[in-house]
Design a protein around this motif. Structure first.
Motif, PDB file in Angstrom:
ATOM      1  N   THR A 197      21.707 -31.362  36.339  1.00  0.00           N
ATOM      2  CA  THR A 197      21.249 -32.474  37.178  1.00  0.00           C
ATOM      3  C   THR A 197      20.292 -31.950  38.239  1.00  0.00           C
ATOM      4  O   THR A 197      19.946 -32.654  39.169  1.00  0.00           O
ATOM      5  CB  THR A 197      22.438 -33.171  37.860  1.00  0.00           C
ATOM      6  OG1 THR A 197      23.130 -32.217  38.674  1.00  0.00           O
ATOM      7  CG2 THR A 197      23.391 -33.775  36.837  1.00  0.00           C
ATOM      8  N   ARG A 198      19.877 -30.723  38.081  1.00  0.00           N
ATOM      9  CA  ARG A 198      19.007 -30.069  39.061  1.00  0.00           C
ATOM     10  C   ARG A 198      17.608 -29.858  38.502  1.00  0.00           C
ATOM     11  O   ARG A 198      17.184 -30.516  37.575  1.00  0.00           O
ATOM     12  CB  ARG A 198      19.625 -28.741  39.467  1.00  0.00           C
ATOM     13  CG  ARG A 198      21.052 -28.898  39.943  1.00  0.00           C
ATOM     14  CD  ARG A 198      21.229 -28.372  41.319  1.00  0.00           C
ATOM     15  NE  ARG A 198      22.617 -28.494  41.711  1.00  0.00           N
ATOM     16  CZ  ARG A 198      23.006 -29.271  42.692  1.00  0.00           C
ATOM     17  NH1 ARG A 198      22.150 -29.968  43.379  1.00  0.00           N
ATOM     18  NH2 ARG A 198      24.276 -29.336  43.011  1.00  0.00           N
ATOM     19  N   ASP A 199      16.927 -28.884  39.040  1.00  0.00           N
ATOM     20  CA  ASP A 199      15.537 -28.625  38.691  1.00  0.00           C
ATOM     21  C   ASP A 199      15.385 -27.895  37.363  1.00  0.00           C
ATOM     22  O   ASP A 199      16.334 -27.321  36.831  1.00  0.00           O
ATOM     23  CB  ASP A 199      14.881 -27.772  39.784  1.00  0.00           C
ATOM     24  CG  ASP A 199      14.825 -28.493  41.115  1.00  0.00           C
ATOM     25  OD1 ASP A 199      14.696 -29.733  41.105  1.00  0.00           O
ATOM     26  OD2 ASP A 199      14.915 -27.826  42.160  1.00  0.00           O
ATOM     27  N   VAL A 200      14.152 -27.895  36.896  1.00  0.00           N
ATOM     28  CA  VAL A 200      13.774 -27.136  35.706  1.00  0.00           C
ATOM     29  C   VAL A 200      14.050 -25.651  35.976  1.00  0.00           C
ATOM     30  O   VAL A 200      13.731 -25.146  37.051  1.00  0.00           O
ATOM     31  CB  VAL A 200      12.271 -27.361  35.413  1.00  0.00           C
ATOM     32  CG1 VAL A 200      11.776 -26.450  34.321  1.00  0.00           C
ATOM     33  CG2 VAL A 200      12.017 -28.822  35.085  1.00  0.00           C
ATOM     34  N   PRO A 201      14.666 -24.940  35.027  1.00  0.00           N
ATOM     35  CA  PRO A 201      14.940 -23.519  35.261  1.00  0.00           C
ATOM     36  C   PRO A 201      13.645 -22.697  35.354  1.00  0.00           C
ATOM     37  O   PRO A 201      12.618 -23.074  34.812  1.00  0.00           O
ATOM     38  CB  PRO A 201      15.751 -23.103  34.032  1.00  0.00           C
ATOM     39  CG  PRO A 201      15.479 -24.132  33.005  1.00  0.00           C
ATOM     40  CD  PRO A 201      15.103 -25.386  33.717  1.00  0.00           C
TER      41      PRO A 201
END
Length: 148
Positions: free
Chosen positions: A33-37
């Motif tokens: 649910t966070r940013d693109v790695p």
């Protein structure tokens, strides 16, 4: 008073990482649910709330966008086109969510409904030699909050 519904993208993450049909396509640790790695080493999925359906003041039908991403073939390896990899992941997520009924999450429950997609795109913002292939679906969750 009824408490607010729990975090819908989080509910989907917990559900999706427990589905072997999905984790066969993308590692559970790569559903976020966070940013693109950074750096990108393989396919991944991002989940985010993008609105809701209807005029329900309790927000019981949130819409969640599921983005399946795949890096270039050089990073991905194998012989399957990265755009197809992203498509397959998004399609599987949509099927699983669309069939989900009465799934428990943080004392509440939800059922899923496929809303739109699959929409594909190629993100070249990292440069023309580092494309990321994306397949997007949107799903609605019918959420029932726990009563206090």
């Amino acid at each position: 008073m009824t408490p607010p519904i729990p975090y819908a993208p989080g509910a989907l993450r917990v559900f999706l990482v427990a589905q072997e049909d999905l984790t066969a396509l993308v590692p559970a640790a790569s559903v976020t649910t966070r940013d693109v790695p950074d750096p990108i080493r393989g396919p991944f999925v991002t989940l985010r709330g993008v609105g809701g359906s209807g005029d329900d003041p309790l927000l019981r039908t949130p819409t969640v966008q599921v983005d399946a991403w795949a890096p270039s073939l050089e990073i991905l390896g194998g012989t399957t086109d990265p755009e197809e990899v992203a498509w397959d992941i998004a399609a599987m997520a949509g099927q699983l969510i669309g069939r989900a009924r009465n799934i428990s999450f943080r004392g509440s429950a939800w059922s899923g409904h496929w809303r739109t997609g699959i929409v594909t795109a190629i993100d070249k913002t990292r440069g023309p030699d580092q494309p990321i292939y994306r397949a997007t679906i949107r799903v609605d969750l019918k959420m029932r909050a726990a009563r206090t």
